[in-house]
Scaffold this active site. Structure first.
Site, PDB file in Angstrom:
ATOM      1  NE  ARG A   1       5.081  13.966  -3.891  1.00 21.28           N
ATOM      2  CZ  ARG A   1       5.277  12.481  -4.067  1.00 21.28           C
ATOM      3  NH1 ARG A   1       6.411  12.042  -4.134  1.00 21.28           N
ATOM      4  NH2 ARG A   1       3.984  11.547  -4.734  1.00 21.28           N
TER       5      ARG A   1
ATOM      6  CD  GLU B   1      -3.927   4.796 -13.897  1.00 21.79           C
ATOM      7  OE1 GLU B   1      -2.315   5.239 -12.741  1.00 21.79           O
ATOM      8  OE2 GLU B   1      -3.633   5.085 -14.657  1.00 21.79           O
TER       9      GLU B   1
HETATM   10  P1  AMP Z   1      -4.389   9.174  -4.994  1.00 23.60           P
HETATM   11  O1  AMP Z   1      -4.416   7.881  -4.238  1.00 23.60           O
HETATM   12  O2  AMP Z   1      -4.321   7.805  -6.564  1.00 23.60           O
HETATM   13  O3  AMP Z   1      -5.245  10.115  -4.577  1.00 23.60           O
HETATM   14  O4  AMP Z   1      -2.888   9.747  -4.947  1.00 23.60           O
HETATM   15  C1  AMP Z   1      -2.342  10.327  -4.021  1.00 23.60           C
HETATM   16  C2  AMP Z   1      -0.404  10.021  -3.817  1.00 23.60           C
HETATM   17  O5  AMP Z   1      -0.340   9.767  -5.026  1.00 23.60           O
HETATM   18  C3  AMP Z   1      -0.886  11.690  -3.106  1.00 23.60           C
HETATM   19  O6  AMP Z   1      -0.273  10.387  -2.004  1.00 23.60           O
HETATM   20  C4  AMP Z   1       0.192  12.132  -4.249  1.00 23.60           C
HETATM   21  O7  AMP Z   1       2.032  12.483  -3.645  1.00 23.60           O
HETATM   22  C5  AMP Z   1       0.544  10.748  -5.115  1.00 23.60           C
HETATM   23  N1  AMP Z   1       0.818  10.867  -6.715  1.00 23.60           N
HETATM   24  C6  AMP Z   1      -0.623  10.418  -7.344  1.00 23.60           C
HETATM   25  N2  AMP Z   1      -0.443  11.368  -8.505  1.00 23.60           N
HETATM   26  C7  AMP Z   1       0.166  11.911  -8.914  1.00 23.60           C
HETATM   27  C8  AMP Z   1       1.331  13.199  -9.265  1.00 23.60           C
HETATM   28  N3  AMP Z   1       0.069  13.055 -11.221  1.00 23.60           N
HETATM   29  N4  AMP Z   1       1.649  13.600  -9.346  1.00 23.60           N
HETATM   30  C9  AMP Z   1       2.323  13.957  -7.874  1.00 23.60           C
HETATM   31  N5  AMP Z   1       1.758  13.306  -6.814  1.00 23.60           N
HETATM   32  C10 AMP Z   1       0.843  12.269  -7.735  1.00 23.60           C
END
Ligand code: AMP
Length: 173
Positions: A61, A98
């Site tokens: 995205r 996670e």
């Molecule tokens: P992180 O590496 O945990 O910061 O996750 C970021 C990536 O995961 C981003 O590119 C988001 O597109 C996706 N993502 C993680 N959590 C969500 C959420 N609650 N809603 C939508 N997209 C998420």
């Protein structure tokens, strides 16, 4: 129009893609011409008028926002992709999710040393993905001016993983 109008358009999808996750669905923003344009305007403002050589977008995205920001700023666009998708020589880095591990990669010649870079994604959660992108960019000698994200889940404190880079977000939860 404002960040509040964007916030109102984000759709919470409970238990997607797995139980316990509240997925922030940005497709209603993308589907509305005025809202999408506003999201790109606000992301462009986070650059503060700095000269950006390349906008780096994160799979998948992030590409939507990063490509539009790059076009508006007159910059190039560079994809950071999930492992196995890029055709040329790459650098990759693995990072913790996670549950389990993931890896992202970039073409080795995508950024030249010293180029000014803005990293753009749709959402900052734990910060693991953006931190991995920053690690790849550091390896290429990029001058990262900041990380700009449409939505920040503040309670996960992802920005602490991105220090000392400035992290600018439009909508926070
Ligand atoms: P992180 O590496 O945990 O910061 O996750 C970021 C990536 O995961 C981003 O590119 C988001 O597109 C996706 N993502 C993680 N959590 C969500 C959420 N609650 N809603 C939508 N997209 C998420």
């Amino acid at each position: 129009m404002s960040a509040e109008a964007l916030r109102a358009a984000v759709r919470d999808v409970i238990d997607f893609p797995k139980p316990g996750i509240v997925f922030k669905d940005i497709t209603p923003i993308l589907a509305d011409g005025a809202l999408f344009r506003e999201s790109i305007s606000l992301l462009c403002e986070t650059a503060g008028g700095a000269k950006i050589d390349k906008v780096v977008g994160i799979d998948a995205r992030g590409f939507i926002f990063a490509a539009a920001v790059a076009d508006r700023l007159g910059a190039g666009f560079v994809p950071v992709r999930k492992k196995g998708k890029l055709p040329w020589k790459t650098h990759f880095t693995a990072y913790e999710l996670e549950y389990g591990e993931a890896a992202v990669e970039m073409h080795q010649d995508a950024v030249k040393p010293g180029e000014s870079i803005l990293v753009v994604d749709d959402l900052l959660a734990t910060g693991g993905t953006a931190a991995a992108a920053l690690k790849l960019l550091a390896g290429l000698g990029a001058n990262v001016l900041g990380v700009s994200v449409l939505i920040e889940l503040e309670f996960l404190n992802g920005r602490s993983k991105l220090e000392p880079h400035p992290v600018r977000t439009i909508i926070t939860y």
